[in-house]
Design a protein around this motif. Structure first.
Motif, PDB file in Angstrom:
ATOM      1  N   GLY A   1      61.505  41.104  71.081  1.00 59.23           N
ATOM      2  CA  GLY A   1      60.970  42.207  70.296  1.00 59.23           C
ATOM      3  C   GLY A   1      59.643  42.690  70.840  1.00 59.23           C
ATOM      4  N   LYS A   2      58.974  41.839  71.616  1.00 56.04           N
ATOM      5  CA  LYS A   2      57.703  42.263  72.226  1.00 56.04           C
ATOM      6  C   LYS A   2      57.909  43.446  73.153  1.00 56.04           C
ATOM      7  N   SER A   3      59.106  43.563  73.703  1.00 58.72           N
ATOM      8  CA  SER A   3      59.385  44.666  74.615  1.00 58.72           C
ATOM      9  C   SER A   3      59.392  46.004  73.887  1.00 58.72           C
ATOM     10  N   PHE A   4      59.570  45.970  72.557  1.00 56.36           N
ATOM     11  CA  PHE A   4      59.637  47.229  71.821  1.00 56.36           C
ATOM     12  C   PHE A   4      58.257  47.829  71.598  1.00 56.36           C
ATOM     13  N   ILE A   5      57.197  47.009  71.663  1.00 57.99           N
ATOM     14  CA  ILE A   5      55.846  47.536  71.500  1.00 57.99           C
ATOM     15  C   ILE A   5      55.502  48.513  72.633  1.00 57.99           C
ATOM     16  N   PRO A   6      55.719  48.136  73.909  1.00 59.25           N
ATOM     17  CA  PRO A   6      55.505  49.122  74.975  1.00 59.25           C
ATOM     18  C   PRO A   6      56.371  50.371  74.814  1.00 59.25           C
ATOM     19  N   ILE A   7      57.580  50.206  74.274  1.00 57.91           N
ATOM     20  CA  ILE A   7      58.457  51.352  74.073  1.00 57.91           C
ATOM     21  C   ILE A   7      57.848  52.317  73.063  1.00 57.91           C
ATOM     22  N   LEU A   8      57.306  51.774  71.965  1.00 58.38           N
ATOM     23  CA  LEU A   8      56.664  52.612  70.955  1.00 58.38           C
ATOM     24  C   LEU A   8      55.479  53.358  71.551  1.00 58.38           C
ATOM     25  N   ILE A   9      54.682  52.636  72.338  1.00 61.83           N
ATOM     26  CA  ILE A   9      53.523  53.264  72.969  1.00 61.83           C
ATOM     27  C   ILE A   9      53.976  54.311  73.978  1.00 61.83           C
ATOM     28  N   GLY A  10      55.098  54.039  74.652  1.00 63.94           N
ATOM     29  CA  GLY A  10      55.612  54.934  75.679  1.00 63.94           C
ATOM     30  C   GLY A  10      56.112  56.258  75.146  1.00 63.94           C
ATOM     31  N   THR A  11      56.301  56.388  73.811  1.00 65.78           N
ATOM     32  CA  THR A  11      56.706  57.681  73.263  1.00 65.78           C
ATOM     33  C   THR A  11      55.608  58.720  73.446  1.00 65.78           C
ATOM     34  N   GLY A  12      54.367  58.262  73.576  1.00 68.26           N
ATOM     35  CA  GLY A  12      53.270  59.184  73.855  1.00 68.26           C
ATOM     36  C   GLY A  12      53.158  59.455  75.341  1.00 68.26           C
TER      37      GLY A  12
ATOM     38  N   ALA B   1      49.933  46.348  55.139  1.00 63.01           N
ATOM     39  CA  ALA B   1      50.344  47.005  53.907  1.00 63.01           C
ATOM     40  C   ALA B   1      50.495  48.500  54.164  1.00 63.01           C
ATOM     41  N   TYR B   2      51.482  49.117  53.523  1.00 62.82           N
ATOM     42  CA  TYR B   2      51.649  50.558  53.663  1.00 62.82           C
ATOM     43  C   TYR B   2      50.441  51.280  53.071  1.00 62.82           C
ATOM     44  N   HIS B   3      50.035  52.341  53.714  1.00 59.96           N
ATOM     45  CA  HIS B   3      48.941  53.151  53.187  1.00 59.96           C
ATOM     46  C   HIS B   3      49.070  54.565  53.726  1.00 59.96           C
ATOM     47  N   ILE B   4      48.446  55.481  53.054  1.00 61.16           N
ATOM     48  CA  ILE B   4      48.464  56.882  53.487  1.00 61.16           C
ATOM     49  C   ILE B   4      47.411  57.060  54.568  1.00 61.16           C
ATOM     50  N   PRO B   5      47.803  57.437  55.765  1.00 60.54           N
ATOM     51  CA  PRO B   5      46.812  57.614  56.840  1.00 60.54           C
ATOM     52  C   PRO B   5      45.876  58.768  56.529  1.00 60.54           C
ATOM     53  N   THR B   6      44.651  58.669  56.990  1.00 57.92           N
ATOM     54  CA  THR B   6      43.687  59.742  56.768  1.00 57.92           C
ATOM     55  C   THR B   6      44.020  60.940  57.647  1.00 57.92           C
ATOM     56  N   ALA B   7      43.623  62.095  57.163  1.00 62.01           N
ATOM     57  CA  ALA B   7      43.858  63.311  57.936  1.00 62.01           C
ATOM     58  C   ALA B   7      43.153  63.230  59.283  1.00 62.01           C
ATOM     59  N   GLY B   8      41.948  62.636  59.281  1.00 67.36           N
ATOM     60  CA  GLY B   8      41.192  62.526  60.525  1.00 67.36           C
ATOM     61  C   GLY B   8      41.910  61.713  61.580  1.00 67.36           C
ATOM     62  N   SER B   9      42.501  60.564  61.174  1.00 66.55           N
ATOM     63  CA  SER B   9      43.184  59.706  62.142  1.00 66.55           C
ATOM     64  C   SER B   9      44.447  60.373  62.677  1.00 66.55           C
ATOM     65  N   VAL B  10      45.162  61.101  61.821  1.00 72.53           N
ATOM     66  CA  VAL B  10      46.381  61.793  62.255  1.00 72.53           C
ATOM     67  C   VAL B  10      46.033  62.919  63.221  1.00 72.53           C
ATOM     68  N   ILE B  11      45.019  63.696  62.860  1.00 77.44           N
ATOM     69  CA  ILE B  11      44.612  64.819  63.714  1.00 77.44           C
ATOM     70  C   ILE B  11      44.072  64.306  65.044  1.00 77.44           C
ATOM     71  N   ARG B  12      43.314  63.186  64.991  1.00 83.76           N
ATOM     72  CA  ARG B  12      42.763  62.627  66.234  1.00 83.76           C
ATOM     73  C   ARG B  12      43.878  62.184  67.167  1.00 83.76           C
ATOM     74  N   SER B  13      44.881  61.484  66.612  1.00 79.50           N
ATOM     75  CA  SER B  13      46.001  61.022  67.433  1.00 79.50           C
ATOM     76  C   SER B  13      46.768  62.201  68.012  1.00 79.50           C
TER      77      SER B  13
ATOM     78  N   LEU C   1      55.774  67.134  66.701  1.00 80.99           N
ATOM     79  CA  LEU C   1      56.319  65.792  66.868  1.00 80.99           C
ATOM     80  C   LEU C   1      55.202  64.755  66.866  1.00 80.99           C
ATOM     81  N   PHE C   2      54.102  65.029  67.582  1.00 85.16           N
ATOM     82  CA  PHE C   2      52.962  64.104  67.606  1.00 85.16           C
ATOM     83  C   PHE C   2      52.405  63.886  66.203  1.00 85.16           C
ATOM     84  N   PHE C   3      52.407  64.940  65.400  1.00 78.79           N
ATOM     85  CA  PHE C   3      51.900  64.852  64.027  1.00 78.79           C
ATOM     86  C   PHE C   3      52.713  63.843  63.221  1.00 78.79           C
ATOM     87  N   PHE C   4      54.028  63.943  63.292  1.00 78.02           N
ATOM     88  CA  PHE C   4      54.876  63.034  62.515  1.00 78.02           C
ATOM     89  C   PHE C   4      54.834  61.606  63.062  1.00 78.02           C
TER      90      PHE C   4
END
Length: 719
Positions: free
Chosen positions: A393-404, A493-505, A362-365
């Protein structure tokens, strides 16, 4: 002496990616002195004498948010040796608004243009040499994602810091503004550094309260400054703040024309084309729901489940537990010690860690969704939904962060200017399933619903629904009334995240979970095991067998309050104590079940394991009621401590915890009682309370909002 470089820029420009690339693992995290905004610092790779400070992402240096105040105070007061200003090459006009202010602060500045490759795909061209000449400071091309040009930008900042080369003054305002600013500068106190006089002159012209406070200007001088400002406002027929904003954008429009060449004015980028679909007013929410369902389906039902089953059924049950038990018995360990380690620590912690594969999946996706820029779109889409109900809508930013984790999610509420909205966000953010709740979701989904993706994904959407419903109801009370805070977000802009950033997160979230399992959860399982396996038999305090758990100390404790949860369908001591231990850490719910439903000599062929025992004690309806209660009730101790700090009030803390527990209880009761009525057709006292709960929620949703103006009129009439 160390060289200090401040990293600044708009949100979503790649600033955090650049900071991570420049510093690697040489980072420290704390709070800014006197405030609770997160402070990140790190040493530049290969330069032990160069410290990079990651300033909060901001759009300007106005004193409207705590982040803006922190960023400008750091540059003005701490006086870093240089500023590395990262800007998004695809959105120059918006980003250069901050740059035009940073270059006035009297410190060396290097501009790092990110995402230039995305810009050039459209056929547009950016002349970096002319841009440097027009803006009066060095400009370097970088790709924070690919890591190209980043060290060159850092080296350029180090060079400027050593030579103390300041930006060349380029932009000049309208003659009326320039005259007013010059007159204000003449009135500044003598202790203002020459390099910062223009900055303070402009800020005083804008009636910047923070600048007035910092300079400690006398009332007589303030009156003189006010006359200067009023004269200019009359001459230009506008308000001072708007005048400066307009002048800055006029300057930016003029200079951009000198170095930015648009090849195709009708060109629509791939990101814009995608956004026409994913941020569409009609399609935005269904697409979001479909994506999150797919994420939970893969994580909980397919890939993640296969790995979790192997960890639980093979690694822990058939290898680790028998191996440790055999070793302890071979060395003659006491029976209670074998039980503590095998049936307590290994069974409890193992039950939690067994779900780590599902969580990592789940963290990966989630890391991919965050890294590609989609989560910023969700915040934008949800702002439309929230604003309809008086929320921000500012309240949704903490919600997104709170998924972790709920703790940083709660802390992220600091960016909300409205005290009412901030408190309401703190109260409701933990309704969203965090990583600690994922094992509970996976356990209930696997044991009672055959790993149904609908159960796992519904937990996420129930959390969002709880936030929306709570927001609607709370907004109609005196404590939380008021207009929602304005919400501005930059869509990268949309971009493909690097493997390093995904693995780090993924690794950071997974490591945090494992650390908690090795500390809080281990201690909790030891306590739960002791209370479960010791009790009084025939008046004697003794070590109990698994069959005697019903007379254990934990059973006696649980039975004293288990009746409270009877209307929710699980009024027995085992689920009751598991829910209470979950207040220490939500993973403890699974850890406690791992101990209370532990079976010796687990045999996966006969199917006599924890899931089978759970199916014997719970129906799908009681299990779902239990799941929703644990998702919505008060969070873990760490998150509750964060709520206490953010609320800065014992009364507000208990209000938050009381509301969370009460709301969870009502929702759980409604689910079980109304579900029982539908399934069995029986109508009892519990069902009556369920209907009362529904009526109470509906009343809260439809009743007239609290009117502050009328309340004030009544108060005045009484006076």
């Amino acid at each position: 002496m160390a060289i200090r470089i401040a990293l600044t820029g708009n949100p979503n420009t790649g600033k955090t990616t650049l900071f991570n690339a420049l510093t690697g693992s040489n980072q420290t995290v704390g709070n800014w002195p006197g405030v609770t905004v997160e402070k990140k610092e790190g040493k530049l790779k290969g330069h032990s004498d160069v410290i990079i400070t990651d300033l909060p992402g901001i759009y300007s240096l106005s004193p409207y948010t705590l982040e803006e105040v922190v960023a400008r105070n750091y540059i003005l007061n701490e006086k870093p040796d240089a500023v590395l200003n990262i800007i998004d090459g695809t959105n120059l006009e918006r980003n250069l608004y901050l740059t035009s202010q940073v270059t006035e602060l009297g410190v060396p500045v290097v501009i790092a243009v990110n995402m230039l490759d995305v810009l050039e795909k459209s056929g547009n061209k950016l002349d970096l040499d002319k841009m440097s000449e027009s803006l009066g400071c060095p400009v370097v091309e970088i790709s924070a994602l690919k890591g190209t040009g980043i060290m060159e930008a850092a080296e350029k900042a180090i060079s400027l810091a050593k030579s103390k080369t300041l930006p060349k003054e380029q932009h000049v305002f309208d003659k009326n503004v320039e005259s007013a600013v010059k007159d204000i500068i003449d009135l500044l106190p003598g202790n203002v550094p020459d390099l910062q006089k223009r900055w303070y002159g402009i800020k005083l012209f804008q009636r910047d309260a923070k600048a007035v406070e910092q300079l400690n200007i006398s009332d007589d001088t303030l009156n003189k400054i006010e006359k200067i400002i009023t004269t200019c406002e009359d001459a230009m027929d506008d308000e001072a703040e708007s005048i400066i904003t307009s002048e800055r954008y006029n300057y930016i429009s003029n200079v951009i024309a000198s170095f930015y060449k648009v090849k195709n004015k009708d060109y629509v980028s791939i990101s814009d084309r995608i956004d026409k679909i994913v941020t569409n007013r009609i399609l935005g929410l269904p697409i979001f729901a479909a994506i999150m369902f797919l994420v939970y389906y893969i994580s909980i039902t397919t890939i993640g489940t296969g790995m979790t089953d192997w960890v639980n059924d093979e690694l822990i049950a058939n290898i680790i537990q028998p191996g440790i038990q055999g070793f302890l018995e071979s060395v003659g360990a006491a029976e209670w010690l074998v039980g503590l380690i095998v049936n307590g620590i290994v069974a409890g912690v193992g039950a939690v860690l067994g779900f780590l594969p599902q969580m990592l999946t789940l963290f990966f996706f989630l890391a991919i969704l965050e890294g590609c820029g989609y989560m910023a779109r969700i915040a934008f889409v949800m702002d439309r939904v929230f604003r309809r109900f008086g929320l921000s809508g500012k309240s949704f930013i903490p919600i997104l962060i709170g998924t972790g984790c709920g703790v940083p999610g709660i802390m992220a509420s600091r960016t909300i200017e409205s005290e009412h909205d901030r408190r309401m966000t703190v109260i409701t953010t933990t309704f969203i399933p965090c990583s600690a709740k994922l094992p509970v979701i996976a356990l209930i989904s696997g044991a009672l619903f055959d790993n149904s993706p609908w159960v796992a994904s519904s937990a996420y959407f129930v959390g969002i629904a709880a936030i929306v419903v709570s927001g609607i109801m709370l907004k109609k009370t005196k404590m939380f009334s008021g207009d929602p805070s304005p919400f501005v977000i930059e869509l990268p802009a949309y971009h493909i995240p690097t493997a390093g950033s995904v693995i780090r997160s993924m690794a950071e979230r997974g490591t945090s979970f494992v650390k908690k399992a090795g500390t809080v959860i281990t201690l909790a399982t030891i306590l739960v095991w002791f209370l479960s396996y010791f009790g009084f038999v025939n008046g004697a305090f003794t070590y109990l067998t698994e069959e005697q758990m019903d007379v254990s100390l934990l059973a006696h404790i649980g039975n004293t309050f288990a009746w409270i949860f009877a209307p929710l369908g699980w009024g027995t001591w085992k689920p009751a104590v598991a829910a209470i231990t979950g207040l220490m850490a939500k993973e403890n719910v699974v850890g406690t079940f791992g101990i209370l439903y532990h079976v010796s000599n687990f045999d996966k062929d006969t199917g006599e394991g924890i899931w089978q025992l759970l199916r014997a004690d719970y129906t799908p309806l009681t299990a779902y009621s239990y799941l929703i209660f644990n998702l919505l009730c008060a969070p873990c101790i760490a998150a509750m401590s964060a709520i206490r700090r953010e609320m800065s009030s014992v009364k507000w803390f208990w209000t938050a915890v009381g509301y969370q527990c009460g709301f969870a209880y009502i929702v759980g009761m409604i689910i079980y009682q109304i579900g029982s009525l539908i399934i069995t057709g029986k109508f009892g006292i519990g069902t009556i309370f369920g209907f009362i709960g529904i009526i109470a929620i509906i009343y809260g949703l439809v009743r007239k909002p609290y009117d502050e103006s009328k309340a004030a009129q009544k108060a005045g009439a009484r006076a």
